[in-house]
Design an enzyme around this catalytic site. Structure first.
Site, mmCIF file in Angstrom:
data_model
loop_
_atom_site.group_PDB
_atom_site.id
_atom_site.type_symbol
_atom_site.label_atom_id
_atom_site.label_comp_id
_atom_site.label_asym_id
_atom_site.label_seq_id
_atom_site.Cartn_x
_atom_site.Cartn_y
_atom_site.Cartn_z
ATOM 1 N N LYS A 195 -3.252 6.658 -7.092
ATOM 2 C CA LYS A 195 -3.088 5.545 -5.828
ATOM 3 C C LYS A 195 -3.036 6.433 -4.669
ATOM 4 O O LYS A 195 -2.176 7.383 -4.523
ATOM 5 C CB LYS A 195 -1.674 4.676 -6.309
ATOM 6 C CG LYS A 195 -1.618 3.664 -4.845
ATOM 7 C CD LYS A 195 -0.335 3.071 -5.668
ATOM 8 C CE LYS A 195 0.392 2.290 -4.645
ATOM 9 N NZ LYS A 195 1.312 1.480 -4.635
HETATM 10 C C1 5RP Z 1 6.010 2.508 -3.186
HETATM 11 C C2 5RP Z 1 4.689 2.228 -3.999
HETATM 12 C C3 5RP Z 1 4.249 0.656 -3.707
HETATM 13 O O1 5RP Z 1 3.968 0.368 -4.774
HETATM 14 C C4 5RP Z 1 3.262 0.681 -2.701
HETATM 15 O O2 5RP Z 1 3.425 1.233 -1.286
HETATM 16 C C5 5RP Z 1 2.291 -0.576 -2.798
HETATM 17 O O3 5RP Z 1 2.719 -1.514 -1.852
HETATM 18 P P1 5RP Z 1 2.176 -1.795 -0.766
HETATM 19 O O4 5RP Z 1 0.827 -2.443 -0.867
HETATM 20 O O5 5RP Z 1 3.262 -2.746 -0.092
HETATM 21 O O6 5RP Z 1 2.116 -0.611 0.304
HETATM 22 O O7 5RP Z 1 4.156 2.914 -4.667
HETATM 23 O O8 5RP Z 1 5.896 3.954 -2.981
#
Ligand code: 5RP
Length: 293
Positions: free
Chosen positions: A203
């Site tokens: 991610k």
């Molecule tokens: C925290 C994360 C969150 O799940 C991620 O940031 C996704 O959420 P957003 O779309 O609000 O950024 O990994 O570290």
């Protein structure tokens, strides 16, 4: 005694039809073991090879983030629209209905709050507990360039080893420190390192030249939504990421902080799974929002 009388005794071995070998088309994942592929199939849609993950794990370091004060009220009604829920085991056990059968990506790292050095995380869930709650993957934060870079990479590789023992995919979340430049050069480095060190998917954040990030990462990439944007901007970001090779979104605030979270997640689904252009998806968002009243 076995009832053998009148038993049908004509066999058809289909001798002229070779056995089918289904190719697992998710990027870079064809050589994984069956259990790992099966779990990834709970996350990625088999038709599109893409996913809409609903991220609600923010509380593990941010506390009751805006929109997540009451998961039962704000998030549970959205579960039917998400391919996967990304959450902590605390939220899963206390507020997620066990009748929920889609994918769960379990937050498996943690430690410091927003008040401390964020990269000083440790593994916060063992593999046995992830299996106990039927997780489809575990997620670990990796802070490339951060103060505790090596420790966070070590968290990931230990989870990858444990995951490989049990068929549990690991999602590496590339966390960018406050003072770091969020550009394609950094994202290429971070995502490629995570893939080389064994995670099943990564991610990261959407940046300019994103296609070079997806091209140089051998496993699927999903994008975080980041801070709340106007809905059309968030849909445009998701569209651009998908068109430039992302395999989905792991979106939180841009869904649950929207004025109409159910309408927003349905619009995001169209962008991710059906390549809907952002303006059309925004019109759908408005229509669904107005219909809900
Ligand atoms: C925290 C994360 C969150 O799940 C991620 O940031 C996704 O959420 P957003 O779309 O609000 O950024 O990994 O570290």
């Amino acid at each position: 005694m076995a009832d053998t009388e009148g038993m049908k005794d004509s066999h058809n071995y289909h001798l002229d039809t070779p056995q089918e070998n289904e190719v697992f088309t998710l990027k870079g994942c064809n050589s994984l073991d069956w259990g790992m592929k099966n779990r990834l199939s709970n996350i990625f849609d088999a038709q599109s090879d893409r996913t809409v993950m609903l991220a609600v794990d923010h509380g593990y370091f941010m506390g009751p983030t805006t929109g997540l004060e009451r998961i039962d009220i704000r998030i549970n009604p959205l579960l039917g629209y998400a391919d996967t829920l990304m959450c902590t085991r605390g939220v899963l056990r206390s507020m997620t209905p066990p009748s929920y059968t889609r994918g769960i990506v379990l937050r498996a790292s943690g430690g410091p709050s927003i008040l401390k050095e964020m990269s000083n995380e440790h593994i916060a869930v063992n593999m046995e507990d992830a299996l106990r709650v039927n997780a489809s993957a575990v997620a670990v934060q990796v802070f490339i360039g951060g103060e505790y870079e090596t420790q966070s990479v070590n968290n990931m590789t230990r989870l990858v080893d444990a995951g490989n023992r049990y068929g549990m995919p690991v999602l590496s979340v590339t966390a960018v420190g406050r003072d770091m430049v969020r550009d394609a050069k950094y994202m290429r480095l971070a995502t490629r390192m995570c893939a080389e060190l064994g995670c099943a998917y990564v991610k990261t954040y959407y940046v300019d030249d994103f296609e070079t990030v997806t091209a140089s990462c051998p496993v699927p990439i999903v994008i975080a939504g980041g801070k709340k944007l106007p809905e059309l901007d968030a849909l445009t970001m998701a569209h651009n990421a998908i068109q430039q090779g992302a395999s989905g979104v792991d979106m939180g605030r841009n869904i649950f902080q929207s004025d109409a979270p159910a309408a927003m997640i349905q619009a995001v689904r169209k962008v991710v799974h059906e390549d809907m252009p952002p303006k059309e998806a925004f019109e759908l968002y408005e229509t669904l929002k107005n219909a809900a009243g």
